[in-house]
Design an enzyme around this catalytic site. Structure first.
Site, PDB file in Angstrom:
ATOM      1  N   ASP A   1     -13.399  26.275 -45.263  1.00 49.94           N
ATOM      2  CA  ASP A   1     -12.534  26.148 -46.438  1.00 49.94           C
ATOM      3  C   ASP A   1     -13.225  25.161 -47.371  1.00 49.94           C
ATOM      4  OD1 ASP A   1     -10.193  26.208 -48.119  1.00 49.94           O
ATOM      5  OD2 ASP A   1      -9.542  24.322 -47.242  1.00 49.94           O
ATOM      6  N   SER A   2     -12.737  25.079 -48.599  1.00 48.07           N
ATOM      7  CA  SER A   2     -13.273  24.075 -49.512  1.00 48.07           C
ATOM      8  C   SER A   2     -13.012  22.671 -48.976  1.00 48.07           C
ATOM      9  CB  SER A   2     -12.613  24.218 -50.882  1.00 48.07           C
ATOM     10  OG  SER A   2     -11.216  23.997 -50.761  1.00 48.07           O
TER      11      SER A   2
ATOM     12  N   TYR B   1     -12.386  23.977 -54.993  1.00 49.87           N
ATOM     13  CA  TYR B   1     -13.009  25.182 -55.552  1.00 49.87           C
ATOM     14  C   TYR B   1     -12.177  25.763 -56.689  1.00 49.87           C
ATOM     15  CZ  TYR B   1     -16.098  25.860 -51.422  1.00 49.87           C
ATOM     16  OH  TYR B   1     -17.051  25.744 -50.447  1.00 49.87           O
ATOM     17  N   GLY B   2     -10.902  25.400 -56.710  1.00 52.14           N
ATOM     18  CA  GLY B   2      -9.935  26.108 -57.545  1.00 52.14           C
ATOM     19  C   GLY B   2     -10.222  26.136 -59.028  1.00 52.14           C
TER      20      GLY B   2
ATOM     21  N   CYS C   1      -9.675  30.261 -46.952  1.00 49.59           N
ATOM     22  CA  CYS C   1      -9.503  29.775 -48.313  1.00 49.59           C
ATOM     23  C   CYS C   1      -9.246  30.990 -49.201  1.00 49.59           C
ATOM     24  CB  CYS C   1     -10.785  29.065 -48.731  1.00 49.59           C
ATOM     25  SG  CYS C   1     -10.836  28.538 -50.437  1.00 49.59           S
ATOM     26  N   ASN C   2      -8.112  30.999 -49.862  1.00 49.37           N
ATOM     27  CA  ASN C   2      -7.807  32.121 -50.756  1.00 49.37           C
ATOM     28  C   ASN C   2      -8.838  32.221 -51.875  1.00 49.37           C
ATOM     29  OD1 ASN C   2      -4.657  33.044 -50.287  1.00 49.37           O
ATOM     30  ND2 ASN C   2      -5.028  30.936 -49.700  1.00 49.37           N
ATOM     31  N   THR C   3      -9.224  31.063 -52.408  1.00 51.08           N
ATOM     32  CA  THR C   3     -10.131  31.047 -53.542  1.00 51.08           C
ATOM     33  C   THR C   3     -11.486  31.644 -53.146  1.00 51.08           C
ATOM     34  OG1 THR C   3      -9.018  29.016 -54.204  1.00 51.08           O
ATOM     35  CG2 THR C   3     -11.043  29.556 -55.361  1.00 51.08           C
TER      36      THR C   3
ATOM     37  N   GLU D   1      -6.552  16.621 -50.442  1.00 49.48           N
ATOM     38  CA  GLU D   1      -7.823  16.223 -49.827  1.00 49.48           C
ATOM     39  C   GLU D   1      -7.856  14.732 -49.456  1.00 49.48           C
ATOM     40  OE1 GLU D   1     -10.823  17.794 -48.913  1.00 49.48           O
ATOM     41  OE2 GLU D   1      -9.493  19.508 -49.019  1.00 49.48           O
TER      42      GLU D   1
ATOM     43  N   CYS E   1      -2.544  29.205 -51.317  1.00 51.83           N
ATOM     44  CA  CYS E   1      -3.689  28.305 -51.132  1.00 51.83           C
ATOM     45  C   CYS E   1      -3.472  27.659 -49.777  1.00 51.83           C
ATOM     46  CB  CYS E   1      -3.715  27.244 -52.230  1.00 51.83           C
ATOM     47  SG  CYS E   1      -4.875  25.883 -51.906  1.00 51.83           S
ATOM     48  N   THR E   2      -4.513  27.639 -48.942  1.00 52.53           N
ATOM     49  CA  THR E   2      -4.314  27.154 -47.572  1.00 52.53           C
ATOM     50  C   THR E   2      -4.035  25.654 -47.510  1.00 52.53           C
ATOM     51  OG1 THR E   2      -6.730  27.035 -47.350  1.00 52.53           O
ATOM     52  CG2 THR E   2      -5.637  28.990 -46.458  1.00 52.53           C
ATOM     53  N   HIS E   3      -4.270  24.938 -48.592  1.00 44.75           N
ATOM     54  CA  HIS E   3      -3.898  23.517 -48.604  1.00 44.75           C
ATOM     55  C   HIS E   3      -2.378  23.321 -48.657  1.00 44.75           C
ATOM     56  CE1 HIS E   3      -8.109  22.789 -49.559  1.00 44.75           C
ATOM     57  NE2 HIS E   3      -7.900  21.486 -49.598  1.00 44.75           N
TER      58      HIS E   3
HETATM   59  N1  DGL Z   1      -7.691  25.983 -49.884  1.00 50.35           N
HETATM   60  C1  DGL Z   1      -8.180  26.749 -50.937  1.00 50.35           C
HETATM   61  C2  DGL Z   1      -7.421  28.046 -51.145  1.00 50.35           C
HETATM   62  O1  DGL Z   1      -6.832  28.549 -50.191  1.00 50.35           O
HETATM   63  C3  DGL Z   1      -8.594  26.168 -52.246  1.00 50.35           C
HETATM   64  C4  DGL Z   1      -8.317  24.817 -52.662  1.00 50.35           C
HETATM   65  C5  DGL Z   1      -9.355  24.369 -53.672  1.00 50.35           C
HETATM   66  O2  DGL Z   1     -10.433  24.054 -53.241  1.00 50.35           O
HETATM   67  O3  DGL Z   1      -9.065  24.377 -54.875  1.00 50.35           O
HETATM   68  O4  DGL Z   1      -7.432  28.617 -52.196  1.00 50.35           O
END
Ligand code: DGL
Length: 271
Positions: free
Chosen positions: A16-17, A48-49, A79-81, A158, A190-192
């Site tokens: 993931d990011s 990453y977003g 990570c969705n992104t 984070e 978003c997995t966060h």
């Molecule tokens: N956890 C990531 C997701 O699922 C992205 C968070 C990020 O890096 O912006 O999209």
């Protein structure tokens, strides 16, 4: 579970990011406790977003390459992104390996909404991707989808300080338009965000159901892994969970302990 209890052998790689993919890692470990899991948080390059596609593709290739070099036979893009931007590139580069991605579950949300109004909280990169546009076009049907970018939220998560005033304020800002829109279902795209799910729920109210997709992704990964094992009974399988971060590993280690109850050490890995 010891920090680097490590054997050689096949394993599942997860990246993931940053720390968000821990929510997927937890779901995977519940289903496959006997399988070695290697996790890389790309902390040095998170979030990453707000990044462009090219950057996300390049980072995804680097991280997957490192996991594969270490023995991953299946890579979960937690990570969705990164999934929406890069999973095609990964499958093209390694056509013989297995990849599982995470993307906003528009279909289950449409099945579960009662008033046909659905919010999707995700990064800007996810919400502006072609893949997201396709998911909405294919599955939304009559439902109205309210796409809500949450700039800065993943970055705050984070820090591993999940109850900080800044986190609460950012959640309040992101939830307000969804409450105004009268959604009854909100997808955590978003997995966060599941790491702060309780705060999001408190802000939206108990009448709104929150959906996330980690368990479904873990089930899919477990299914593919078992098929792969059947086809390769001769390969040894690694055990234990290994956490690494391309930046400061301490927030990852702290969240693994506090949010997952895993007393693991995380190490730094420059990639
Ligand atoms: N956890 C990531 C997701 O699922 C992205 C968070 C990020 O890096 O912006 O999209």
């Amino acid at each position: 579970m010891s920090a680097f209890a490590r054997q050689d052998g096949a394993r599942i790689g997860v990246f993931d990011s940053g720390v968000g993919g821990l929510t997927v890692l937890r779901a995977l470990h519940e289903l496959l406790p006997e399988v070695g899991l290697d996790y890389i948080a790309d902390t040095a390059h998170a979030p990453y977003g707000e990044r462009g596609s090219e950057f996300i593709v390049e980072r995804s290739l680097t991280l997957a390459g490192a996991l594969i070099a270490d023995g991953a036979r299946l890579v979960v893009v937690a990570c969705n992104t990164a999934t929406t931007q890069a999973i095609h590139a990964l499958r093209q580069r390694w056509p013989d390996l297995l990849f599982v991605g995470v993307e906003p579950g528009i279909k289950p949300a449409v099945q579960q909404t009662r008033n046909g109004r659905i919010g999707v909280m995700a990064t800007r990169a996810t919400l502006s991707s072609e893949r997201y546009r396709q998911l909405v076009a294919q599955h939304a049907g009559e439902a109205r989808i309210f796409s809500q970018p949450c700039p800065g939220l993943a970055d705050l998560i984070e820090t591993a300080d999940l109850d900080s005033p800044a986190v609460l304020e950012r959640i309040a800002q992101s939830c307000a338009p969804l409450s105004e829109a009268g959604v009854d279902t909100v997808l955590l795209g978003c997995t966060h965000y599941p790491l702060v799910q309780a705060h999001i729920q408190a802000r939206l109210g108990e009448h709104v159901q929150l959906l996330n997709i980690e368990s479904a992704v873990a089930r899919q990964a477990a299914r593919l892994w078992r098929h792969w094992r059947e086809a390769h009974p001769e390969e040894g399988v690694a055990q234990g969970i290994q956490l690494a971060s391309t930046g400061d590993p301490l927030p990852l280690q702290r969240l693994a302990r506090e949010a997952l109850g895993w007393p693991l050490e995380a190490r730094q890995r420059k990639l």
